[in-house]
Design an enzyme around this catalytic site. Structure first.
Site, PDB file in Angstrom:
ATOM      1  N   ASP A  18       0.836  -1.203   0.000  1.00 52.57           N
ATOM      2  CA  ASP A  18       0.000   0.000   0.000  1.00 52.57           C
ATOM      3  C   ASP A  18       0.874   1.258   0.000  1.00 52.57           C
ATOM      4  OD1 ASP A  18      -2.329   1.420  -0.027  1.00 52.57           O
ATOM      5  OD2 ASP A  18      -2.755   1.205   2.104  1.00 52.57           O
ATOM      6  N   TRP A  23       2.799   8.008  -2.488  1.00 54.64           N
ATOM      7  CA  TRP A  23       4.200   8.191  -2.892  1.00 54.64           C
ATOM      8  C   TRP A  23       4.256   9.093  -4.132  1.00 54.64           C
ATOM      9  CZ3 TRP A  23       7.340   7.288  -7.082  1.00 54.64           C
ATOM     10  CH2 TRP A  23       8.729   7.223  -6.841  1.00 54.64           C
ATOM     11  N   HIS A  35       2.523   3.328  -8.966  1.00 54.44           N
ATOM     12  CA  HIS A  35       2.405   1.882  -9.205  1.00 54.44           C
ATOM     13  C   HIS A  35       3.634   1.372  -9.965  1.00 54.44           C
ATOM     14  CE1 HIS A  35      -1.526   1.991  -7.544  1.00 54.44           C
ATOM     15  NE2 HIS A  35      -2.115   2.577  -8.566  1.00 54.44           N
ATOM     16  N   LEU A 129      11.195 -20.820  -5.014  1.00 56.68           N
ATOM     17  CA  LEU A 129      10.303 -19.859  -4.358  1.00 56.68           C
ATOM     18  C   LEU A 129       8.960 -19.949  -5.061  1.00 56.68           C
ATOM     19  CD1 LEU A 129       9.622 -17.245  -2.668  1.00 56.68           C
ATOM     20  CD2 LEU A 129      10.533 -15.920  -4.585  1.00 56.68           C
TER      21      LEU A 129
HETATM   22  C1  FPP Z   1      -2.055   0.151  -3.221  1.00 55.38           C
HETATM   23  O1  FPP Z   1      -1.536   1.459  -3.202  1.00 55.38           O
HETATM   24  C2  FPP Z   1      -1.549  -0.576  -4.344  1.00 55.38           C
HETATM   25  C3  FPP Z   1      -2.295  -1.216  -5.290  1.00 55.38           C
HETATM   26  C4  FPP Z   1      -3.756  -1.215  -5.290  1.00 55.38           C
HETATM   27  C5  FPP Z   1      -1.669  -1.890  -6.409  1.00 55.38           C
HETATM   28  C6  FPP Z   1      -0.502  -2.742  -6.094  1.00 55.38           C
HETATM   29  C7  FPP Z   1       0.262  -2.824  -7.311  1.00 55.38           C
HETATM   30  C8  FPP Z   1       1.589  -2.708  -7.399  1.00 55.38           C
HETATM   31  C9  FPP Z   1       2.508  -2.593  -6.269  1.00 55.38           C
HETATM   32  C10 FPP Z   1       2.137  -2.628  -8.769  1.00 55.38           C
HETATM   33  C11 FPP Z   1       3.033  -3.708  -9.176  1.00 55.38           C
HETATM   34  C12 FPP Z   1       2.639  -5.085  -8.814  1.00 55.38           C
HETATM   35  C13 FPP Z   1       2.926  -6.092  -9.617  1.00 55.38           C
HETATM   36  C14 FPP Z   1       2.708  -7.473  -9.144  1.00 55.38           C
HETATM   37  C15 FPP Z   1       3.461  -5.875 -10.952  1.00 55.38           C
HETATM   38  P1  FPP Z   1      -2.565   2.648  -3.295  1.00 55.38           P
HETATM   39  O2  FPP Z   1      -2.709   2.999  -4.732  1.00 55.38           O
HETATM   40  O3  FPP Z   1      -3.832   2.323  -2.600  1.00 55.38           O
HETATM   41  O4  FPP Z   1      -1.798   3.787  -2.521  1.00 55.38           O
HETATM   42  P2  FPP Z   1      -2.440   4.933  -1.619  1.00 55.38           P
HETATM   43  O5  FPP Z   1      -3.041   4.267  -0.401  1.00 55.38           O
HETATM   44  O6  FPP Z   1      -1.263   5.773  -1.259  1.00 55.38           O
HETATM   45  O7  FPP Z   1      -3.443   5.643  -2.471  1.00 55.38           O
END
Ligand code: FPP
Length: 251
Positions: A18, A23, A35, A129
């Site tokens: 998260d 960020w 992302h 893994l």
């Molecule tokens: C949450 O941060 C993140 C997600 C919903 C997406 C997770 C995806 C990745 C880390 C991208 C790469 C992953 C792979 C497997 C290629 P948020 O957007 O909710 O952040 P915020 O809480 O700051 O808004």
């Protein structure tokens, strides 16, 4: 950096990644930029798991609830996942990483589904893994699905209702091949589980850090593992009992 005890590493680490949006916002960029950077953290954490010989890593990449995000962001996330699978596959194969999907395949865009399935197939025999990506995943949905599958088997005469035990039920979950997570990490500082592995987390140790996912790299991961090593896992027993068992094992 602290010294890690190789004997006390978790077998299965699961991560709620998260903080990508925050960020990016802190850098006055759009959420997708966060992302993209988050994908680099994924690569770093996978490499560190291989280096430490951690056997199972599960990442929450796209939840059932994430469909409610703006359409452009959802599209960008699918695109990122597709690019990630394509670009990382050679290294996953080289490092003998097996890829698994946890979640429902229907609703995932066809091109992503194809890429995902190809990567799962190509890594099927590998075992250093197991990297599971929870994609279009929800814990409650997984439990409801498992209950329906069990009910079908009962209707087909394969089981009786009274056969059902936690062990048998686990075999109907997406995670049927995985041990339960020992450690769950959540980045971004929120204190919740967000419908992630609800059944499987029964005895997991929780580690929550304010660090946002794109900043969570090898050093931050090692810090979480070090914190895990300080925990006493009692599984319902008393501290004295745990200490007794440990000293018996040492004899
Ligand atoms: C949450 O941060 C993140 C997600 C919903 C997406 C997770 C995806 C990745 C880390 C991208 C790469 C992953 C792979 C497997 C290629 P948020 O957007 O909710 O952040 P915020 O809480 O700051 O808004």
């Amino acid at each position: 950096m602290h010294e890690l005890d190789p004997q006390k590493l978790p077998r299965h680490v699961a991560i709620i990644m998260d903080g990508n949006g925050r960020w990016a916002r802190a850098r006055m960029r759009n959420r997708v930029f966060g992302h993209d950077e988050g994908a680099r953290s994924v690569r770093d954490v996978v490499r560190t798991c291989r280096e430490l010989e951690i056997s199972y890593l599960t990442l929450y990449a796209f939840s059932k609830e994430n469909w409610q995000r703006p359409e452009a962001e959802v599209k960008a996330l699918w695109n990122l996942l597709k690019r990630f699978l394509r670009s990382e596959l050679p290294e996953l194969v080289e490092k003998e990483v097996r890829l698994l999907h946890l979640g429902d395949t229907e609703d995932i865009p066809h091109d992503v589904r194809r890429e995902f399935q190809a990567a799962v197939d190509q890594t099927a025999g590998l075992d250093k893994l197991v990297l599971s990506l929870a994609v279009n995943y929800g814990g409650r949905q997984e439990i409801a699905r498992a209950a329906a599958l069990f009910a079908k088997d009962v209707a087909a005469g394969l089981h009786k209702p009274e056969d059902l035990s936690p062990e048998l039920f686990s075999r109907y979950l997406f995670t049927k091949e995985l041990p339960d997570p020992d450690l769950v990490i959540r980045t971004g500082g929120e204190y919740r589980v967000s419908n992630f592995l609800l059944w499987q987390l029964a005895y997991a140790e929780l580690y929550i850090t304010e660090t946002l996912w794109p900043d969570f790299r090898r050093d931050q991961f090692l810090e979480a593992l070090y914190d895990f090593q300080k925990r006493e896992r009692r599984f319902g027993r008393t501290s004295d009992q745990v200490q007794d068992t440990k000293s018996c094992r040492a004899l």
